[in-house]
Design an enzyme around this catalytic site. Structure first.
Site, mmCIF file in Angstrom:
data_model
loop_
_atom_site.group_PDB
_atom_site.id
_atom_site.type_symbol
_atom_site.label_atom_id
_atom_site.label_comp_id
_atom_site.label_asym_id
_atom_site.label_seq_id
_atom_site.Cartn_x
_atom_site.Cartn_y
_atom_site.Cartn_z
ATOM 1 N N GLU A 39 1.567 -0.578 -5.140
ATOM 2 C CA GLU A 39 0.617 0.374 -5.279
ATOM 3 C C GLU A 39 1.643 1.884 -5.553
ATOM 4 O O GLU A 39 1.899 2.170 -4.711
ATOM 5 C CB GLU A 39 -0.136 0.601 -4.192
ATOM 6 C CG GLU A 39 -1.293 1.674 -4.647
ATOM 7 C CD GLU A 39 -2.194 2.169 -3.523
ATOM 8 O OE1 GLU A 39 -3.410 2.410 -3.753
ATOM 9 O OE2 GLU A 39 -1.772 2.185 -2.007
ATOM 10 N N ASP A 75 0.871 -1.294 0.001
ATOM 11 C CA ASP A 75 -0.035 -0.049 0.011
ATOM 12 C C ASP A 75 0.767 1.245 0.043
ATOM 13 O O ASP A 75 1.912 1.359 0.813
ATOM 14 C CB ASP A 75 -1.049 0.124 1.167
ATOM 15 C CG ASP A 75 -1.892 1.068 1.330
ATOM 16 O OD1 ASP A 75 -2.806 1.351 0.631
ATOM 17 O OD2 ASP A 75 -1.626 2.097 2.412
#
Length: 681
Positions: free
Chosen positions: A377, A341
């Site tokens: 990401e 993330d």
């Protein structure tokens, strides 16, 4: 290594070790095993170069514990020691599930975050307990599936949401690791053709105070407190520590079925938030070494994540901490890969993002991690935070440019042909020089963060009112890329058109070069009722409704057939880009509906809505050539095969179509695509 810190039971006694280089004293606090509340013993730990340790014979597996760290409370100098705050072990392998939001969990007096005097309220009744575990486990001879990237098909889902409504999973197992490992679930995914299941965060996390006040939770789990412990709320067993073996059992059963397990991980920030947040672990042990602090005022935190704090991963301790966590999940828990993330954060140094940052180089050199799938990401909210194409050669990335252009193409927007060509063939403009080639691109139409694929075709506006923010939250890109009417309708023709758009999107995904990722439930038109930010919806808005599997059985079969086609067609799974330096030809040949090879002018034609791709058969001749026909326009098109394709005897078989009804294989209805097989001489 990860076994140097935390609690380690050797069969006779437990060794505790925690790092707190600026502390003056650290105490190990042991608690009653039955109710976890009564503090039974405080043991002074021994300091060796900032690492505090203690060895306790009576601390058997199942023992709850925590730490208290003594030292200066000087927030302006980055020091926030407060022995009245019980601290979770950063390396805890198990953790009780709940933080109770009480003013005592704050390191400062209530309402005075800038106070120079710490809070004197004891937080022990309110914070989670770390748990000593017995880490022995029988893997029963199972091995990692070791699926190559070019053969990988990812299914993104949530541990709880996957089975909370699953009719074949026993009620007591629904929403748990054991439920996710149920044979009915694994067999379904295997039959669908999935090779890797990617779970949203399962690390121990905290439910934000403002959500608790609203009666909601942090369902997605992007608020980590324990980077070594599985979230206890997802365990079928209520016994602390059992969730570790239950998680391992889940991984073992997926491996037995030949399916890899990937984890979405959040090493960019923690649940302690900004200077007004609670003191739960890192802040009370090594605040200045672990977090980015403002150079102008070290009582404040740099926020490159939108959550209040940022982990300073380039610091030696934080780098090793993240590496230890990754090694633990790979070595001890059997995990096959990670999706990071806000991944640019872990590559940030004092000089902003660096693809040669210490952690990237150490992952590449690490004998455990070098063969583990690493997926970024590739954006955060800091300066220069958009890094699509910027990660090291041994990383893959979520490709939002793929998502956006495919949606736009099927919405029939102008001027999408050139970029569509790049995205379908693996985004060489971003990844042409990368070692993984097209597989550096993780392609997706929808993910947890946004609308489901079905909702993209059903809503013109997000509907996030249940989140409590007056529908002001959530990204706007979904709203700008809707592909259908606004809201569910009962008109059969409208719903048929919607499902055709869903098929268009999923078919495009599965014939594109790169690594496809399917959002769990998209294969049977899962809906979130228009909510494109369901992070706090631990309810049917987020849970997969398995009744839709029966209602949309034809769509499930369509996706299963698509995946089978992808697996059978080597040209769809090309693992590297053709080498222009040696004039290596691309096995894909592009032509228009008239059978003419695509020219530069046609690629740049803003009104072009159609094209075809010829894929030559495999080298062994086991497959005859395949042709993909795309028509995003409003009129039916009859395609003509190019004269250059001379290995065809005129026999054409329709193997896949997103439209309904019988027709000539080379006739493509408006707003649809087809795949046809050419019979060779």
């Amino acid at each position: 290594m990860f076994n140097e810190f935390g609690s380690c039971w050797d069969g006779e006694r437990t060794q505790f070790r925690v790092w707190s280089p600026s502390a003056e004293k650290v105490e190990l606090c042991l608690f009653d095993r039955d109710n976890h509340c009564r503090e039974t013993n405080r043991i002074a730990m021994t300091n060796t170069d900032g690492a505090w340790s203690a060895s306790v014979e009576s601390a058997l597996p199942g023992t709850p514990y925590g730490y208290r760290a003594y030292g200066p409370y000087k927030p302006s100098a980055g020091l926030r020691f407060n022995p009245d705050k019980l601290l979770v072990d950063p390396y805890a392998r198990s953790m009780t599930s709940h933080l109770v939001w009480n003013p005592a969990v704050l390191g400062y007096p209530v309402g005075k975050p800038d106070s120079k005097t710490p809070s004197g309220d004891d937080s022990a009744p309110y914070v989670p307990r770390s748990i000593v575990i017995d880490d022995r486990f029988d893997w029963e001879g199972t091995k990692r599936p070791g699926i190559p990237l070019d053969e990988t098909i990812i299914y993104e889902t949530h541990v709880k949401g996957l089975t909370e409504l699953h009719p074949e999973v026993p009620p007591e197992l629904r929403g748990t690791y054991a439920g996710a490992a149920h044979p009915a679930v694994i067999e379904y995914l295997k039959n669908l053709g999935i090779t890797a299941i990617e779970f949203l965060p399962i690390h121990s996390h905290v439910h934000d105070g403002f959500l608790v006040e609203r009666g909601l939770t942090n369902y997605w789990g992007y608020n980590t407190l324990g980077f070594f412990s599985p979230h206890a709320e997802y365990a079928a067993s209520a016994t602390p520590g059992d969730e570790v073996a239950e998680f391992k059992s889940m991984v073992r059963e997926y491996h037995r079925a030949g399916i890899e397990v990937l984890l979405d991980v959040v090493y960019n920030h923690t649940a302690e938030a900004n200077h007004q947040g609670p003191t739960l672990s890192f802040r009370g042990l090594h605040n200045a070494e672990f977090y980015w602090l403002s150079p102008d005022d070290q009582s404040r935190y740099l926020d490159l994540t939108g959550t209040g704090n940022t982990v300073k991963v380039h610091h030696a301790y934080a780098t090793e901490f993240v590496l230890d966590s990754l090694r633990y999940w790979a070595n001890e828990m059997g995990v096959d890969g990670f999706r990071f993330d806000l991944a640019p954060v872990i590559g940030r140094t004092e000089h902003d993002f660096d693809r040669h940052a210490p952690i990237f180089e150490q992952i590449e050199d690490d004998k455990t991690l070098r063969d583990i799938k690493m997926i970024a990401e590739p954006w955060d909210v800091g300066p220069g935070g958009y890094q699509v194409g910027g990660f090291p050669d041994n990383w893959s990335e979520w490709n939002d440019r793929y998502r956006d252009v495919v949606r736009s193409f099927w919405r029939s927007d102008d001027g999408k042909m050139t970029e569509m060509g790049f995205r379908l063939t693996g985004s060489a403009d971003f990844y042409g020089a990368r070692g993984f080639g097209p597989c550096a691109s993780v392609n997706f139409i929808a993910a947890h963060d946004g609308m489901t694929t079905s909702d993209l075709t059903a809503y013109q506006n997000k509907r996030n009112y249940a989140n409590g923010d007056n529908n002001d939250d959530g990204h706007d890109f979904d709203v700008n890329q809707y592909l259908g009417p606004d809201g569910p309708v009962n008109d059969p023709d409208v719903n048929a058109a919607r499902l055709q758009r869903v098929r268009n999107l999923l078919a495009t995904l599965l014939v594109s070069r790169g690594v496809p990722m399917i959002l769990g439930g998209d294969e049977f038109a899962r809906t979130q009722q228009g909510n494109n930010n369901a992070y706090c919806q631990d309810n049917p808005i987020s849970w997969i409704d398995w009744k839709l599997r029966e209602d949309n059985a034809d769509l499930v079969k369509f996706v299963r057939d698509l995946i089978a086609l992808r697996k059978s067609e080597p040209a769809l799974r090309i693992a590297r880009f053709p080498d222009d330096a040696v004039e290596e030809e691309d096995p894909w040949v592009w032509f228009d509906e008239g059978g003419k090879l695509m020219t530069e002018d046609e690629w740049k034609n803003p009104k072009r809505r159609s094209f075809a791709i010829f894929l030559d058969g495999d080298e062994n001749g086991a497959q005859s050539p395949l042709v993909l026909l795309f028509n995003a326009g409003g009129d039916e098109l009859s395609f003509v095969l190019p004269k250059e394709i001379d290995a065809v005897d005129g026999s054409v078989e329709l193997v896949l179509t997103t439209a309904e009804g019988e027709r000539d294989p080379l006739v493509v209805p408006p707003g649809s695509m087809s795949a046809v097989r050419l019979k060779t001489n």
